[in-house]
Design a protein around this motif. Structure first.
Motif, PDB file in Angstrom:
ATOM      1  N   LEU A 134     -22.214  26.384  -0.261  1.00  0.00           N
ATOM      2  CA  LEU A 134     -22.348  26.586  -1.703  1.00  0.00           C
ATOM      3  C   LEU A 134     -21.165  26.080  -2.511  1.00  0.00           C
ATOM      4  O   LEU A 134     -21.348  25.574  -3.610  1.00  0.00           O
ATOM      5  CB  LEU A 134     -22.630  28.053  -2.017  1.00  0.00           C
ATOM      6  CG  LEU A 134     -23.991  28.544  -1.543  1.00  0.00           C
ATOM      7  CD1 LEU A 134     -24.214  29.995  -1.957  1.00  0.00           C
ATOM      8  CD2 LEU A 134     -25.109  27.662  -2.058  1.00  0.00           C
ATOM      9  N   SER A 135     -19.955  26.178  -2.009  1.00  0.00           N
ATOM     10  CA  SER A 135     -18.817  25.675  -2.792  1.00  0.00           C
ATOM     11  C   SER A 135     -18.888  24.158  -2.945  1.00  0.00           C
ATOM     12  O   SER A 135     -18.569  23.623  -4.008  1.00  0.00           O
ATOM     13  CB  SER A 135     -17.480  26.109  -2.181  1.00  0.00           C
ATOM     14  OG  SER A 135     -17.328  25.582  -0.883  1.00  0.00           O
ATOM     15  N   SER A 136     -19.360  23.454  -1.928  1.00  0.00           N
ATOM     16  CA  SER A 136     -19.520  21.995  -2.027  1.00  0.00           C
ATOM     17  C   SER A 136     -20.679  21.638  -2.949  1.00  0.00           C
ATOM     18  O   SER A 136     -20.573  20.686  -3.747  1.00  0.00           O
ATOM     19  CB  SER A 136     -19.756  21.395  -0.637  1.00  0.00           C
ATOM     20  OG  SER A 136     -18.632  21.590   0.188  1.00  0.00           O
ATOM     21  N   ILE A 186     -20.353  19.461  -6.598  1.00  0.00           N
ATOM     22  CA  ILE A 186     -21.173  18.296  -6.943  1.00  0.00           C
ATOM     23  C   ILE A 186     -21.999  18.582  -8.195  1.00  0.00           C
ATOM     24  O   ILE A 186     -22.127  17.714  -9.075  1.00  0.00           O
ATOM     25  CB  ILE A 186     -22.056  17.890  -5.746  1.00  0.00           C
ATOM     26  CG1 ILE A 186     -21.161  17.400  -4.601  1.00  0.00           C
ATOM     27  CG2 ILE A 186     -23.078  16.831  -6.148  1.00  0.00           C
ATOM     28  CD1 ILE A 186     -21.873  17.245  -3.275  1.00  0.00           C
ATOM     29  N   TYR A 187     -22.529  19.784  -8.311  1.00  0.00           N
ATOM     30  CA  TYR A 187     -23.292  20.142  -9.523  1.00  0.00           C
ATOM     31  C   TYR A 187     -22.402  20.086 -10.754  1.00  0.00           C
ATOM     32  O   TYR A 187     -22.790  19.537 -11.786  1.00  0.00           O
ATOM     33  CB  TYR A 187     -23.914  21.528  -9.359  1.00  0.00           C
ATOM     34  CG  TYR A 187     -24.818  21.926 -10.504  1.00  0.00           C
ATOM     35  CD1 TYR A 187     -25.854  21.098 -10.923  1.00  0.00           C
ATOM     36  CD2 TYR A 187     -24.643  23.135 -11.162  1.00  0.00           C
ATOM     37  CE1 TYR A 187     -26.692  21.464 -11.966  1.00  0.00           C
ATOM     38  CE2 TYR A 187     -25.489  23.508 -12.207  1.00  0.00           C
ATOM     39  CZ  TYR A 187     -26.498  22.668 -12.604  1.00  0.00           C
ATOM     40  OH  TYR A 187     -27.321  23.026 -13.642  1.00  0.00           O
ATOM     41  N   ASN A 188     -21.190  20.611 -10.634  1.00  0.00           N
ATOM     42  CA  ASN A 188     -20.263  20.571 -11.766  1.00  0.00           C
ATOM     43  C   ASN A 188     -19.873  19.145 -12.142  1.00  0.00           C
ATOM     44  O   ASN A 188     -19.650  18.851 -13.320  1.00  0.00           O
ATOM     45  CB  ASN A 188     -19.030  21.437 -11.492  1.00  0.00           C
ATOM     46  CG  ASN A 188     -19.285  22.908 -11.757  1.00  0.00           C
ATOM     47  OD1 ASN A 188     -20.148  23.266 -12.559  1.00  0.00           O
ATOM     48  ND2 ASN A 188     -18.541  23.765 -11.087  1.00  0.00           N
ATOM     49  N   GLN A 189     -19.833  18.235 -11.175  1.00  0.00           N
ATOM     50  CA  GLN A 189     -19.613  16.821 -11.503  1.00  0.00           C
ATOM     51  C   GLN A 189     -20.759  16.311 -12.375  1.00  0.00           C
ATOM     52  O   GLN A 189     -20.531  15.588 -13.341  1.00  0.00           O
ATOM     53  CB  GLN A 189     -19.536  15.969 -10.230  1.00  0.00           C
ATOM     54  CG  GLN A 189     -18.266  16.106  -9.452  1.00  0.00           C
ATOM     55  CD  GLN A 189     -18.297  15.253  -8.180  1.00  0.00           C
ATOM     56  OE1 GLN A 189     -19.291  14.600  -7.845  1.00  0.00           O
ATOM     57  NE2 GLN A 189     -17.181  15.268  -7.465  1.00  0.00           N
ATOM     58  N   GLY A 190     -21.985  16.672 -12.018  1.00  0.00           N
ATOM     59  CA  GLY A 190     -23.143  16.268 -12.820  1.00  0.00           C
ATOM     60  C   GLY A 190     -23.068  16.810 -14.235  1.00  0.00           C
ATOM     61  O   GLY A 190     -23.449  16.129 -15.193  1.00  0.00           O
ATOM     62  N   ILE A 191     -22.581  18.034 -14.371  1.00  0.00           N
ATOM     63  CA  ILE A 191     -22.399  18.613 -15.704  1.00  0.00           C
ATOM     64  C   ILE A 191     -21.331  17.844 -16.465  1.00  0.00           C
ATOM     65  O   ILE A 191     -21.523  17.471 -17.630  1.00  0.00           O
ATOM     66  CB  ILE A 191     -22.052  20.118 -15.603  1.00  0.00           C
ATOM     67  CG1 ILE A 191     -23.244  20.899 -15.055  1.00  0.00           C
ATOM     68  CG2 ILE A 191     -21.624  20.668 -16.964  1.00  0.00           C
ATOM     69  CD1 ILE A 191     -22.940  22.349 -14.692  1.00  0.00           C
ATOM     70  N   GLY A 229     -23.895  15.210  -1.112  1.00  0.00           N
ATOM     71  CA  GLY A 229     -25.049  15.277  -1.990  1.00  0.00           C
ATOM     72  C   GLY A 229     -25.959  16.412  -1.576  1.00  0.00           C
ATOM     73  O   GLY A 229     -25.828  16.950  -0.476  1.00  0.00           O
ATOM     74  N   TRP A 230     -26.871  16.762  -2.474  1.00  0.00           N
ATOM     75  CA  TRP A 230     -27.835  17.815  -2.163  1.00  0.00           C
ATOM     76  C   TRP A 230     -29.114  17.591  -2.960  1.00  0.00           C
ATOM     77  O   TRP A 230     -29.109  16.921  -3.984  1.00  0.00           O
ATOM     78  CB  TRP A 230     -27.263  19.211  -2.417  1.00  0.00           C
ATOM     79  CG  TRP A 230     -26.810  19.506  -3.812  1.00  0.00           C
ATOM     80  CD1 TRP A 230     -25.566  19.289  -4.332  1.00  0.00           C
ATOM     81  CD2 TRP A 230     -27.586  20.068  -4.877  1.00  0.00           C
ATOM     82  NE1 TRP A 230     -25.523  19.692  -5.651  1.00  0.00           N
ATOM     83  CE2 TRP A 230     -26.744  20.171  -6.005  1.00  0.00           C
ATOM     84  CE3 TRP A 230     -28.916  20.502  -4.976  1.00  0.00           C
ATOM     85  CZ2 TRP A 230     -27.193  20.683  -7.224  1.00  0.00           C
ATOM     86  CZ3 TRP A 230     -29.353  21.009  -6.194  1.00  0.00           C
ATOM     87  CH2 TRP A 230     -28.490  21.105  -7.292  1.00  0.00           C
ATOM     88  N   ALA A 231     -30.181  18.157  -2.438  1.00  0.00           N
ATOM     89  CA  ALA A 231     -31.482  18.112  -3.102  1.00  0.00           C
ATOM     90  C   ALA A 231     -32.136  19.474  -2.944  1.00  0.00           C
ATOM     91  O   ALA A 231     -31.951  20.143  -1.923  1.00  0.00           O
ATOM     92  CB  ALA A 231     -32.369  17.038  -2.470  1.00  0.00           C
TER      93      ALA A 231
END
Length: 166
Positions: free
Chosen positions: A12-14, A18-23, A64-66
């Motif tokens: 979850l931290s990774s 990555i999600y915060n980079q998208g934000i 990455g994640w999906a």
């Protein structure tokens, strides 16, 4: 070598990074404020049963994640999953999204979804190219769908029928 696997709580931290980079990059979500680990724990708790999360791993690092997300609580839409894909900014355009998309589609089929939908910013050409190559079609554009940094953003809807029988 990139491997794809189902996510677990230790990821979850990774995933959050990555999600915060998208934000931050303002190309993938209407969210404008960074999220924290409590947010991510709550998000992950909603991804059980049919709603899976996959991660792409390279040299023991998540890049990455999906996820398959609930589209609607209405029973009529039980066969429709909404898709999210986020790639670490250093790894975008290198085929990671394509591998994640291929595998998440197989997961969706195994979980008896017949269709995947997604919403993308018009300016996210890299993402749209990935989806189009993978057989998604443009459904339409929601004009001024949401606010981001005080500006209305147009959002494109895309879909792909994935069931083998249709």
């Amino acid at each position: 070598m990139i491997t794809i696997r189902e996510a677990n709580e230790t990821d979850l931290s990774s995933i959050l990074k990555i999600y915060n980079q998208g934000i931050e990059d303002r190309i993938a979500t209407l969210e404008s404020e960074q999220k924290d680990i409590d947010f991510m724990n709550n998000w992950f708790s909603q991804h059980n049963g049919r709603y899976k999360v996959l991660v792409a791993v390279n040299e023991n690092r998540i890049i990455g994640w999906a996820s398959l997300n609930r589209y609607s609580n209405r029973r009529a839409y039980a066969g429709v999953a909404e898709l999210s894909i986020y790639i670490d900014r250093e790894n975008r355009g290198k085929g990671v999204g394509q591998k994640l998309l291929r595998d998440i589609e197989e997961v969706a089929r195994d979980q008896d979804f017949h269709k995947i939908i997604l919403f993308t910013f018009l300016l996210n050409k890299l993402g749209q190219s990935l989806y189009m190559k993978s057989g998604f079609r443009k459904v339409g554009i929601f004009e001024k769908q949401g606010l981001l940094d005080g500006q209305f953003i147009d959002v494109m809807a895309m879909e792909k029928i994935i069931s083998k029988s249709t």
